[in-house]
Motif scaffolding. Structure first.
Motif, mmCIF file in Angstrom:
data_model
loop_
_atom_site.group_PDB
_atom_site.id
_atom_site.type_symbol
_atom_site.label_atom_id
_atom_site.label_comp_id
_atom_site.label_asym_id
_atom_site.label_seq_id
_atom_site.Cartn_x
_atom_site.Cartn_y
_atom_site.Cartn_z
ATOM 1 N N CYS A 180 0.818 -1.223 0.000
ATOM 2 C CA CYS A 180 0.000 0.000 0.000
ATOM 3 C C CYS A 180 0.846 1.264 0.000
ATOM 4 O O CYS A 180 0.422 2.292 -0.513
ATOM 5 N N GLY A 181 2.024 1.206 0.615
ATOM 6 C CA GLY A 181 2.891 2.382 0.644
ATOM 7 C C GLY A 181 2.636 3.313 1.811
ATOM 8 O O GLY A 181 3.381 4.277 2.004
ATOM 9 N N HIS A 182 1.598 3.060 2.629
ATOM 10 C CA HIS A 182 1.325 4.008 3.716
ATOM 11 C C HIS A 182 1.054 3.371 5.078
ATOM 12 O O HIS A 182 0.837 4.078 6.056
ATOM 13 N N CYS A 183 1.031 2.032 5.194
ATOM 14 C CA CYS A 183 0.809 1.426 6.520
ATOM 15 C C CYS A 183 2.115 1.506 7.328
ATOM 16 O O CYS A 183 3.159 1.877 6.803
ATOM 17 N N CYS A 197 3.505 -5.546 4.595
ATOM 18 C CA CYS A 197 2.365 -4.623 4.413
ATOM 19 C C CYS A 197 1.056 -5.296 4.821
ATOM 20 O O CYS A 197 0.769 -6.409 4.394
ATOM 21 N N VAL A 198 0.248 -4.586 5.638
ATOM 22 C CA VAL A 198 -1.020 -5.182 6.096
ATOM 23 C C VAL A 198 -2.150 -4.969 5.096
ATOM 24 O O VAL A 198 -3.224 -5.534 5.243
ATOM 25 N N CYS A 232 4.972 -0.463 5.686
ATOM 26 C CA CYS A 232 5.510 0.203 4.487
ATOM 27 C C CYS A 232 6.337 1.426 4.882
ATOM 28 O O CYS A 232 7.421 1.652 4.340
HETATM 29 ZN ZN LIG Z 1 1.481 -1.145 3.534
#
Ligand SMILES: [Zn+2]
Length: 343
Positions: free
Chosen positions: A89-92, A103-104, A95
Motif C-alpha cells: 500500500c505504501g502508507h501502513c 504490508c497489512v 511500508c
Molecule cells: Zn502497507
C-alpha cells in the motif's frame, strides 16, 4: 497490444491482442523490454498458487515508462524501471518502516493479482515501479537487469536477516535452483564459506562456478552427517533452506552449530520439528525471510552497477516461446534464471 495470456490453470499460454492499458490517477504504464520467467510464475501456471484467470503473468521486468496518470510525480516518460513484486500500500506502518513485504494492506502480487509483464505494456500503481539507478545499461542487458530485483535481491536480504559474517560457514539447501544459485553467489560475495546442498547433482558445476566451496548430493548421502563432517563436528553457522520441506528444514536445523541461524523461504509452509534444547543451549535462531524490501532492491542494484555481482541468466527466449520455456522451468532444467524478450 500483444500479450501472452494464461487462460487458466495448467493450460497453455495464448499469444493474444488485448487492449493497451491506460494509466488512471496514481498509475503509470511502461513498455516492457524483458521479463524473467522463474518458478514463482510457474507455480501459478501449474496451479500451486491460486490466481484469477485469464491473467498476464510476470513481474521481473525491465521496462521504460511511457505514460503517467494524474497526480504521479515520482516517474516521467522515458524512466527505466523494474517492478516491486508485492502490491504494497505504501502508507501502513510496515511500508513506512521500509518493511514492505509485511504490508497489512497488500493487494497481492504483480502478475498474479493484477496483469504483469508478459506483454508489450504493463500498468501498475506508480509507487510499485522502481527506477533503475544510473550505471546499469538496461537496453544492453534487459533480461539480467529484470531479474535482479528478485533473483539477486531476495538472497541479498537473507545475508542481512541471518547476519552472515565473513568466514562463517553457510549451507544452502536447494542451491541448484534459480534463487539458490544466486544465494550461493551472494553468500560468496559476503566472504562466507559456502556449501551447496541439492538433489540435482547436475547443477553442482554451476554452483561451484557461482562460488560454492563444497557441494553435498542430498540424494545419495545423509546431509546432516555430511555437513558435520565438513565442519569438523561443529555444525554450520547458517543454513538457508530454499526447499523448506519438513525433511530439509529438520536436516537444516540439526546441522546448525553454536549460535547457528536457520532461514526458511520458499516451500509450501509445512510444519517441522526442531530441538528446543539445541535452540536454548546453542543460542540458535529460526528465521523466516520474505521477498525483499524496496531499499534492499536499490542496494542490490548498486552492487550490480559497481560490478560486484551479476545475475546468472542462461536462457533468453522471445515472448512467443513462453510455453516451451515454462516447460523447462517446471522440469528444473534451467540453470539460474530464464527470461523472455518482449520489446
Ligand atoms: Zn502497507
Amino acid at each position: 497490444m500483444k500479450a501472452m495470456v494464461l487462460p487458466g490453470v495448467r493450460q497453455p499460454f495464448e499469444l493474444c491482442q488485448v487492449q493497451d492499458p491506460v494509466a488512471g490517477p496514481g498509475e503509470a504504464v511502461a513498455r516492457v523490454i524483458a521479463c524473467g520467467a522463474g518458478l514463482t510464475i510457474q507455480h501459478v501456471k501449474a496451479g500451486r498458487r491460486a490466481a484469477q484467470f485469464p491473467r498476464i503473468l510476470g513481474h521481473e521486468i525491465t521496462a521504460e515508462i511511457v505514460a503517467i496518470g494524474v497526480g504521479v510525480t515520482s516517474l516521467a516518460a522515458g524512466d527505466a524501471v523494474t517492478a516491486y513484486f508485492y502490491l504494497n500500500c505504501g502508507h501502513c506502518r510496515w511500508c513506512l518502516a521500509s518493511l514492505e513485504p509485511l504490508c497489512v494492506n497488500s493487494g497481492g502480487n504483480v502478475g498474479i493479482e493484477c496483469d504483469g509483464g508478459y506483454a508489450e505494456y504493463i500498468k501498475l500503481p506508480a509507487h510499485i515501479f522502481i527506477k533503475l539507478p544510473e550505471g546499469l545499461d538496461h537496453r544492453r542487458h534487459p533480461a539480467e537487469i529484470g531479474v535482479i530485483g528478485d533473483a539477486l535481491a531476495t538472497p541479498y536480504k537473507v545475508l542481512r536477516r541471518a547476519r552472515i559474517k565473513a568466514g562463517e560457514t553457510v549451507a544452502i539447501f536447494g542451491a541448484g535452483g534459480g534463487l539458490g544459485i544466486h544465494q550461493v553467489m551472494m553468500a560468496k560475495w559476503a566472504r562466507a564459506r559456502v556449501i551447496a546442498v541439492d538433489v540435482a547433482a547436475s547443477k553442482f558445476d554451476a554452483c561451484r562456478k557461482a562460488g560454492a566451496d563444497e557441494a553435498i548430493d542430498a540424494a545419495s548421502c545423509d546431509v546432516v552427517e555430511a555437513l558435520r563432517e565438513l565442519t569438523h563436528g561443529d555444525g554450520v553457522d547458517v543454513a538457508i533452506d530454499y526447499v523448506s520441506s519438513t525433511r530439509t528444514l529438520e536436516a537444516a536445523a540439526k546441522a546448525l552449530g553454536r549460535g547457528g541461524r536457520l532461514v526458511t523461504l520458499g516451500g509450501a509452509g509445512q510444519p517441522f520439528q526442531a530441538s528446543a534444547r539445541d535452540l536454548l543451549y546453542n543460542e540458535q535462531a529460526i528465521l523466516g525471510s520474505r521477498y525483499v524490501t524496496r531499499s534492499e532492491i536499490l542496494e542490490t542494484f548498486d552492487l550490480v552497477a559497481r560490478g560486484e555481482v551479476w545475475p546468472l541468466v542462461t536462457e533468453i527466449r522471445p515472448l512467443a516461446e513462453a510455453e516451451a520455456l515454462h516447460a523447462r522451468v517446471e522440469r528444473g532444467d534451467v540453470t539460474g534464471r530464464a527470461a523472455l524478450m518482449i520489446g
